[in-house]
Design a protein around this motif. Structure first.
Motif, PDB file in Angstrom:
ATOM      1  N   HIS A 276       3.619   9.469  -1.584  1.00  0.00           N
ATOM      2  CA  HIS A 276       4.187  10.547  -0.760  1.00  0.00           C
ATOM      3  C   HIS A 276       5.344  10.011   0.078  1.00  0.00           C
ATOM      4  O   HIS A 276       6.466  10.496  -0.031  1.00  0.00           O
ATOM      5  CB  HIS A 276       3.082  11.133   0.130  1.00  0.00           C
ATOM      6  CG  HIS A 276       3.504  12.349   0.881  1.00  0.00           C
ATOM      7  ND1 HIS A 276       3.830  12.313   2.217  1.00  0.00           N
ATOM      8  CD2 HIS A 276       3.664  13.627   0.473  1.00  0.00           C
ATOM      9  CE1 HIS A 276       4.193  13.538   2.598  1.00  0.00           C
ATOM     10  NE2 HIS A 276       4.098  14.352   1.572  1.00  0.00           N
TER      11      HIS A 276
ATOM     12  N   ILE B 267       0.859  -1.184   0.000  1.00  0.00           N
ATOM     13  CA  ILE B 267       0.000   0.000   0.000  1.00  0.00           C
ATOM     14  C   ILE B 267       0.896   1.235   0.000  1.00  0.00           C
ATOM     15  O   ILE B 267       1.624   1.480   0.964  1.00  0.00           O
ATOM     16  CB  ILE B 267      -0.950  -0.051   1.215  1.00  0.00           C
ATOM     17  CG1 ILE B 267      -1.851  -1.295   1.050  1.00  0.00           C
ATOM     18  CG2 ILE B 267      -1.740   1.244   1.364  1.00  0.00           C
ATOM     19  CD1 ILE B 267      -2.842  -1.517   2.160  1.00  0.00           C
TER      20      ILE B 267
ATOM     21  N   VAL C 154       3.183   4.561   3.601  1.00  0.00           N
ATOM     22  CA  VAL C 154       2.359   5.772   3.596  1.00  0.00           C
ATOM     23  C   VAL C 154       2.854   6.703   4.695  1.00  0.00           C
ATOM     24  O   VAL C 154       3.410   6.246   5.698  1.00  0.00           O
ATOM     25  CB  VAL C 154       0.867   5.427   3.839  1.00  0.00           C
ATOM     26  CG1 VAL C 154       0.339   4.458   2.781  1.00  0.00           C
ATOM     27  CG2 VAL C 154       0.639   4.834   5.230  1.00  0.00           C
ATOM     28  N   THR C 155       2.616   7.999   4.520  1.00  0.00           N
ATOM     29  CA  THR C 155       3.085   8.984   5.492  1.00  0.00           C
ATOM     30  C   THR C 155       2.278   8.947   6.789  1.00  0.00           C
ATOM     31  O   THR C 155       2.821   9.173   7.862  1.00  0.00           O
ATOM     32  CB  THR C 155       3.056  10.391   4.853  1.00  0.00           C
ATOM     33  OG1 THR C 155       3.902  10.340   3.705  1.00  0.00           O
ATOM     34  CG2 THR C 155       3.565  11.458   5.787  1.00  0.00           C
TER      35      THR C 155
ATOM     36  N   ASP D  38      -4.159   6.812   9.708  1.00  0.00           N
ATOM     37  CA  ASP D  38      -5.380   7.054   8.927  1.00  0.00           C
ATOM     38  C   ASP D  38      -5.899   5.790   8.237  1.00  0.00           C
ATOM     39  O   ASP D  38      -7.041   5.760   7.776  1.00  0.00           O
ATOM     40  CB  ASP D  38      -5.120   8.094   7.817  1.00  0.00           C
ATOM     41  CG  ASP D  38      -4.820   9.471   8.382  1.00  0.00           C
ATOM     42  OD1 ASP D  38      -5.080   9.687   9.580  1.00  0.00           O
ATOM     43  OD2 ASP D  38      -4.307  10.319   7.621  1.00  0.00           O
ATOM     44  N   TYR D  39      -5.042   4.787   8.127  1.00  0.00           N
ATOM     45  CA  TYR D  39      -5.411   3.585   7.362  1.00  0.00           C
ATOM     46  C   TYR D  39      -5.893   2.439   8.252  1.00  0.00           C
ATOM     47  O   TYR D  39      -6.365   1.426   7.748  1.00  0.00           O
ATOM     48  CB  TYR D  39      -4.195   3.091   6.555  1.00  0.00           C
ATOM     49  CG  TYR D  39      -3.786   4.015   5.423  1.00  0.00           C
ATOM     50  CD1 TYR D  39      -3.966   3.639   4.095  1.00  0.00           C
ATOM     51  CD2 TYR D  39      -3.210   5.262   5.683  1.00  0.00           C
ATOM     52  CE1 TYR D  39      -3.586   4.469   3.054  1.00  0.00           C
ATOM     53  CE2 TYR D  39      -2.827   6.104   4.656  1.00  0.00           C
ATOM     54  CZ  TYR D  39      -3.012   5.708   3.343  1.00  0.00           C
ATOM     55  OH  TYR D  39      -2.640   6.538   2.312  1.00  0.00           O
TER      56      TYR D  39
ATOM     57  N   LEU E  30       2.423  -1.011   4.726  1.00  0.00           N
ATOM     58  CA  LEU E  30       1.991   0.372   4.583  1.00  0.00           C
ATOM     59  C   LEU E  30       3.156   1.303   4.299  1.00  0.00           C
ATOM     60  O   LEU E  30       3.895   1.662   5.215  1.00  0.00           O
ATOM     61  CB  LEU E  30       1.289   0.825   5.874  1.00  0.00           C
ATOM     62  CG  LEU E  30      -0.171   0.427   6.118  1.00  0.00           C
ATOM     63  CD1 LEU E  30      -1.107   1.222   5.221  1.00  0.00           C
ATOM     64  CD2 LEU E  30      -0.432  -1.047   5.951  1.00  0.00           C
TER      65      LEU E  30
ATOM     66  N   ASP F  53       1.365   5.496  -0.977  1.00  0.00           N
ATOM     67  CA  ASP F  53       0.531   6.705  -1.084  1.00  0.00           C
ATOM     68  C   ASP F  53       1.085   7.769  -2.018  1.00  0.00           C
ATOM     69  O   ASP F  53       0.554   8.874  -2.088  1.00  0.00           O
ATOM     70  CB  ASP F  53       0.293   7.307   0.312  1.00  0.00           C
ATOM     71  CG  ASP F  53       1.573   7.849   0.946  1.00  0.00           C
ATOM     72  OD1 ASP F  53       2.669   7.658   0.369  1.00  0.00           O
ATOM     73  OD2 ASP F  53       1.481   8.481   2.015  1.00  0.00           O
TER      74      ASP F  53
ATOM     75  N   LEU G 164       2.305   4.952  -6.343  1.00  0.00           N
ATOM     76  CA  LEU G 164       0.939   4.912  -5.809  1.00  0.00           C
ATOM     77  C   LEU G 164       0.330   3.577  -6.200  1.00  0.00           C
ATOM     78  O   LEU G 164       0.384   3.198  -7.372  1.00  0.00           O
ATOM     79  CB  LEU G 164       0.157   6.066  -6.438  1.00  0.00           C
ATOM     80  CG  LEU G 164      -1.264   6.345  -5.979  1.00  0.00           C
ATOM     81  CD1 LEU G 164      -1.285   6.792  -4.535  1.00  0.00           C
ATOM     82  CD2 LEU G 164      -1.861   7.442  -6.866  1.00  0.00           C
TER      83      LEU G 164
ATOM     84  N   GLY H 141      -5.408   0.837  -1.918  1.00  0.00           N
ATOM     85  CA  GLY H 141      -5.799   1.197  -0.564  1.00  0.00           C
ATOM     86  C   GLY H 141      -6.916   0.294  -0.078  1.00  0.00           C
ATOM     87  O   GLY H 141      -7.186  -0.761  -0.682  1.00  0.00           O
TER      88      GLY H 141
END
Ligand SMILES: O=C(CO)[C@H](O)[C@H](O)COP(=O)(O)O
Ligand SMILES: [Fe+2]
Length: 216
Positions: free
Chosen positions: A32, A28, A61-62, A66-67, A59, A30, A37, A40
């Motif tokens: 970023h 996964i 992701v930053t 949130d996930y 993950l 993001d 990308l 999700g």
């Protein structure tokens, strides 16, 4: 599954479990934390309707917090966040991951020292797996970094029963190095999907780990 045909994810998942994969590793990203990308929670939710397999979510992701709820509700099995994103809130993260019924894990990038995960393994609510990146996170098909095996050896010595996952560039030519260092969860994307007979590669990877475990 990063190397799968994303337009046929359910049939790709069936193909891999039929070939003998124990888990499906879901990357996964993001766009970023890493310059790529992928997927999700909505896609995990769709895939969950077609397979009972363990969905091992990595993950990149930053903001992993949130996930947590979306992925828990989507039916993810494991939730492995990066320590680089979570130095200040890993306790809360681990707790929320467990509340959602997922198995917490922590990952570290090649430049991150192994000492940074000790507190998470030794905590009252510990992570249950450490993912040692053996490439720079972001893309499949990169070259395995054997120098990361020092981290695996240190972890295996310190925590004999910990799940240690290696991710990036694993295949028939690199598995023995990882297995003898003490890795027991092997992520393999391009080497499996790109093989004429993926089942043979999966069985070779498993045999190497089992053989190393017997000699440890
Ligand atoms: O996390 C990842 C990339 O960031 C992937 O899981 C990893 O690269 C697996 O792919 P391959 O086996 O092709 O290296
Ligand atoms: Fe991954």
């Amino acid at each position: 599954m990063l190397s799968s045909d994303f337009s046929n994810l359910a049939s790709e998942a069936h193909r891999m479990t039929n070939y003998g994969a124990d888990w499906l590793h879901m990357d996964i990203m993001d766009g970023h934390f890493v310059p790529n990308l992928t997927i999700g929670a909505p896609i995990i939710e769709s895939l969950r309707k077609h397979t009972k397999a363990y969905l091992d979510c990595h993950l990149m992701v930053t903001n992993p917090l949130d996930y947590v709820e979306p992925l828990g509700k989507a039916g993810a099995s494991g939730f492995t966040f990066h320590i680089e994103t979570s130095k200040d809130n890993w306790k809360e993260l681990v707790e929320r991951i467990s509340i959602q019924g997922m198995r917490p894990g922590v990952a570290l990038k090649p430049e991150t020292p192994i000492e940074e995960v000790y507190a998470l393994v030794e905590a009252e609510n510990p992570v249950e797996m450490v993912l040692v990146m053996t490439v720079e996170p972001g893309f499949g098909g990169q070259k395995f970094m054997p120098e990361m095996m020092d981290k695996v050896r240190i972890l295996r010595k310190k925590y004999p029963s910990l799940d240690i996952e290696v991710d990036g560039g694993l295949g028939p030519s690199t598995i023995d190095t990882a297995a003898s260092a003490g890795a027991n969860c092997i992520v393999a994307g391009s080497s499996v999907f790109g093989a004429p007979e993926p089942a043979q590669v999966i069985s070779l990877l498993r045999n190497s780990v089992e053989k190393a475990q017997q000699t440890h």
